[in-house]
Design an enzyme around this catalytic site. Structure first.
Site, mmCIF file in Angstrom:
data_model
loop_
_atom_site.group_PDB
_atom_site.id
_atom_site.type_symbol
_atom_site.label_atom_id
_atom_site.label_comp_id
_atom_site.label_asym_id
_atom_site.label_seq_id
_atom_site.Cartn_x
_atom_site.Cartn_y
_atom_site.Cartn_z
ATOM 1 C CB THR A 126 42.227 54.562 -28.655
ATOM 2 O OG1 THR A 126 42.577 53.501 -27.771
ATOM 3 C CG2 THR A 126 41.479 53.945 -29.834
ATOM 4 C CG ASP A 127 46.326 52.163 -26.083
ATOM 5 O OD1 ASP A 127 45.083 52.046 -26.160
ATOM 6 O OD2 ASP A 127 46.959 52.013 -25.018
ATOM 7 C CD GLU A 128 41.026 49.876 -26.393
ATOM 8 O OE1 GLU A 128 40.329 48.992 -26.875
ATOM 9 O OE2 GLU A 128 40.843 50.392 -25.278
ATOM 10 C CE1 TYR A 150 36.564 53.422 -28.617
ATOM 11 C CE2 TYR A 150 38.310 52.016 -27.754
ATOM 12 C CZ TYR A 150 37.799 53.285 -28.007
ATOM 13 O OH TYR A 150 38.520 54.401 -27.658
ATOM 14 C CE LYS A 154 38.608 56.668 -31.332
ATOM 15 N NZ LYS A 154 37.995 58.025 -31.226
HETATM 16 P P1 NAD Z 1 33.419 59.364 -23.147
HETATM 17 O O1 NAD Z 1 32.603 58.168 -23.518
HETATM 18 O O2 NAD Z 1 33.556 59.777 -21.725
HETATM 19 O O3 NAD Z 1 32.843 60.649 -23.927
HETATM 20 C C1 NAD Z 1 32.417 60.615 -25.251
HETATM 21 C C2 NAD Z 1 31.620 61.898 -25.505
HETATM 22 O O4 NAD Z 1 31.234 61.912 -26.888
HETATM 23 C C3 NAD Z 1 30.335 61.998 -24.679
HETATM 24 O O5 NAD Z 1 30.205 63.294 -24.150
HETATM 25 C C4 NAD Z 1 29.245 61.708 -25.695
HETATM 26 O O6 NAD Z 1 28.016 62.340 -25.397
HETATM 27 C C5 NAD Z 1 29.863 62.260 -26.966
HETATM 28 N N1 NAD Z 1 29.320 61.655 -28.190
HETATM 29 C C6 NAD Z 1 29.134 60.327 -28.441
HETATM 30 N N2 NAD Z 1 28.598 60.170 -29.675
HETATM 31 C C7 NAD Z 1 28.475 61.419 -30.211
HETATM 32 C C8 NAD Z 1 28.009 61.894 -31.454
HETATM 33 N N3 NAD Z 1 27.552 61.052 -32.401
HETATM 34 N N4 NAD Z 1 28.029 63.224 -31.695
HETATM 35 C C9 NAD Z 1 28.475 64.079 -30.726
HETATM 36 N N5 NAD Z 1 28.917 63.681 -29.528
HETATM 37 C C10 NAD Z 1 28.919 62.356 -29.276
HETATM 38 O O7 NAD Z 1 34.824 59.112 -23.827
HETATM 39 P P2 NAD Z 1 36.295 59.551 -23.378
HETATM 40 O O8 NAD Z 1 36.853 58.496 -22.514
HETATM 41 O O9 NAD Z 1 36.278 60.954 -22.917
HETATM 42 O O10 NAD Z 1 37.037 59.460 -24.772
HETATM 43 C C11 NAD Z 1 37.123 60.606 -25.624
HETATM 44 C C12 NAD Z 1 37.891 60.227 -26.867
HETATM 45 O O11 NAD Z 1 39.178 59.743 -26.503
HETATM 46 C C13 NAD Z 1 37.233 59.102 -27.663
HETATM 47 O O12 NAD Z 1 37.373 59.398 -29.034
HETATM 48 C C14 NAD Z 1 38.031 57.864 -27.284
HETATM 49 O O13 NAD Z 1 38.035 56.937 -28.347
HETATM 50 C C15 NAD Z 1 39.396 58.473 -27.047
HETATM 51 N N6 NAD Z 1 40.271 57.748 -26.095
HETATM 52 C C16 NAD Z 1 39.806 57.396 -24.850
HETATM 53 C C17 NAD Z 1 40.674 56.775 -23.957
HETATM 54 C C18 NAD Z 1 40.241 56.383 -22.565
HETATM 55 O O14 NAD Z 1 41.001 55.694 -21.862
HETATM 56 N N7 NAD Z 1 39.077 56.796 -22.086
HETATM 57 C C19 NAD Z 1 42.005 56.488 -24.338
HETATM 58 C C20 NAD Z 1 42.429 56.876 -25.613
HETATM 59 C C21 NAD Z 1 41.551 57.510 -26.473
HETATM 60 P P1 TYD Z 2 38.569 49.456 -19.599
HETATM 61 O O1 TYD Z 2 38.590 50.498 -18.541
HETATM 62 O O2 TYD Z 2 37.253 48.990 -20.126
HETATM 63 O O3 TYD Z 2 39.507 49.989 -20.772
HETATM 64 P P2 TYD Z 2 40.059 49.246 -22.116
HETATM 65 O O4 TYD Z 2 39.173 48.121 -22.430
HETATM 66 O O5 TYD Z 2 39.941 50.357 -23.077
HETATM 67 O O6 TYD Z 2 41.468 48.854 -21.820
HETATM 68 O O7 TYD Z 2 39.340 48.181 -19.064
HETATM 69 C C1 TYD Z 2 40.687 48.238 -18.634
HETATM 70 C C2 TYD Z 2 41.126 46.824 -18.358
HETATM 71 O O8 TYD Z 2 40.395 46.326 -17.236
HETATM 72 C C3 TYD Z 2 40.841 45.861 -19.502
HETATM 73 O O9 TYD Z 2 41.894 44.899 -19.601
HETATM 74 C C4 TYD Z 2 39.558 45.167 -19.071
HETATM 75 C C5 TYD Z 2 39.665 45.153 -17.551
HETATM 76 N N1 TYD Z 2 38.360 45.203 -16.850
HETATM 77 C C6 TYD Z 2 38.028 44.217 -15.916
HETATM 78 O O10 TYD Z 2 38.815 43.285 -15.645
HETATM 79 N N2 TYD Z 2 36.806 44.280 -15.303
HETATM 80 C C7 TYD Z 2 35.905 45.265 -15.587
HETATM 81 O O11 TYD Z 2 34.789 45.261 -15.019
HETATM 82 C C8 TYD Z 2 36.270 46.289 -16.525
HETATM 83 C C9 TYD Z 2 35.326 47.406 -16.853
HETATM 84 C C10 TYD Z 2 37.519 46.216 -17.129
#
Ligand code: NAD
Ligand code: TYD
Length: 341
Positions: A126-128, A150, A154
């Protein structure tokens, strides 16, 4: 490459990747390995339930025996790791599960992969990990400055992946995606949370002044970026997958309300998230050089996503019960009670 293990494939981005690969590569066999935490959802895999080239296994990446037997039983030769605890606010309330999955789990998966002679190992990150970026755009060689549990977990997982490449010569690739949105996203993240709340005329809790910046990426563009990194990424390299479409949270909130035809009076400014990063921004130049381009603009992608949530109430209404409501209360009850309109 024949038998690909997709860990975390029942989550939001992992399931989009599985749905994409099942259709695009009938010659591969895909095994989704997922613990099914609160965020894992087999409904996300309904579109591939009859696919001949897909199998689901329930298991935890931090469980060495489960990982080992899956590698052996399915003759896995490639791993794409999406499995993670993924929500910043939950990491602030309870970091334990983040360390167990995002650090220890990644280590166990890597270690078993090494012992089983796995070819390519893709770590989805992730970019985080770059932390707050007050100006400019992060590139892949920038330092890690993670600020939430988090982001730190990561970053820890990524550093294990790097060490297995350098020390053991494993063929690893890392992707760093920006804030992703689209269908099947668990309704705790900003866009699906605000969309489903607004549809029910409930208040939208905007943290702080709402002028934090995020870079939005459609989930299908993210999945195609990971596909490209899997097939064409260079061993040991990391690739940013950035929408390069920066927006203030408050502007995203107002767009959601406008597109749903709901009033701005639903907005509540609430107490900020602790350690809240003001701005994320990455350059996608390196992945573009491999041939990736974004296909969705934020305007079109958001409209299509809101339509999807409107048409898939059966998907999100059953999630917003039980444990979800306990989390909602912990995260928002006091904030909303003290909120300014
Ligand atoms: P999500 O929370 O929707 O899904 C996570 C999945 O992982 C779930 O199906 C969960 O059951 C499974 N999981 C959790 N712990 C586990 C374990 N110990 N063993 C096996 N499975 C497990 O997350 P997402 O938004 O789909 O993100 C997927 C990946 O992409 C993550 O690694 C996250 O860090 C990364 N990512 C997410 C975003 C975003 O904006 N959502 C952006 C950049 C990177
Ligand atoms: P989020 O979807 O949790 O993603 P990330 O923390 O990975 O960026 O949040 C996106 C942005 O929105 C972040 O700056 C936090 C803000 N946010 C709110 O202001 N209110 C909320 O209830 C949530 C969930 C997020």
């Amino acid at each position: 490459m024949k038998n690909i293990l997709v860990t975390g494939g029942a989550g939001f981005i992992g399931s989009a990747f599985v749905r994409h690969l099942v259709a695009a590569y009938p010659q591969y066999h895909l095994v989704t390995f997922d613990k099914l935490t609160y965020a894992g959802n087999l409904d996300n895999l309904l579109p591939v339930k009859d696919a001949a080239n897909h199998t689901f296994v329930q298991g935890d990446i931090a469980d060495r025996e489960a990982v080992r037997s899956t590698f052996e039983q399915h003759r896995i030769d490639t791993v794409v790791n999406f499995a993670a605890e993924s929500h910043v606010d939950r990491s602030i309330l309870a970091p334990d599960a983040f360390i167990m999955t995002d650090v220890v789990g990644v280590y166990i998966l890597l270690d078993e992969a090494r012992q089983h002679g796995i070819g390519r190992f893709v770590q989805v990150s992730t970019d985080e990990v770059y932390g707050d970026v007050p100006e400019g755009f992060s590139t892949e060689q920038d330092a890690f400055l993670p600020n939430s549990p988090y982001a730190a977990s990561k970053a820890g997982g990524e550093l294990m992946v790097r060490s297995y490449h350098v020390t053991y010569g494993m063929d690893t690739v890392i992707t760093r995606g920006s804030n992703t949105y689209g269908p099947y996203q668990y309704p705790e993240k900003l866009i699906p949370f605000f969309t489903t709340e607004a549809l029910d005329d409930r208040p939208l809790p905007v943290y702080g002044d709402g002028r934090q910046t995020r870079d939005w990426l459609h989930v299908d563009d993210h999945a195609r970026g990971i596909d490209l990194a899997l097939h064409q990424g260079r061993p040991g390299e990391a690739y940013n997958i950035a929408g390069e479409d920066l927006r203030y949270n408050i502007d995203v909130t107002r767009m959601i309300l406008r597109l749903l035809n709901k009033p701005d009076t639903l907005i509540r400014y609430v107490k900020d998230r602790e350690g809240h990063d003001r701005r994320y921004a990455m350059s996608a130049e390196k992945l573009r050089a491999l041939g990736w381009t974004r296909q969705h603009t934020f305007e079109d992608g958001l409209q299509a996503t809101l339509d999807w949530y409107r048409q898939h109430e059966w998907w999100w209404r059953k999630i917003k019960t039980g444990e979800y409501l306990d989390y909602y209360k912990k995260q928002y009850a006091d904030r909303l009670a003290a909120a300014e309109k």
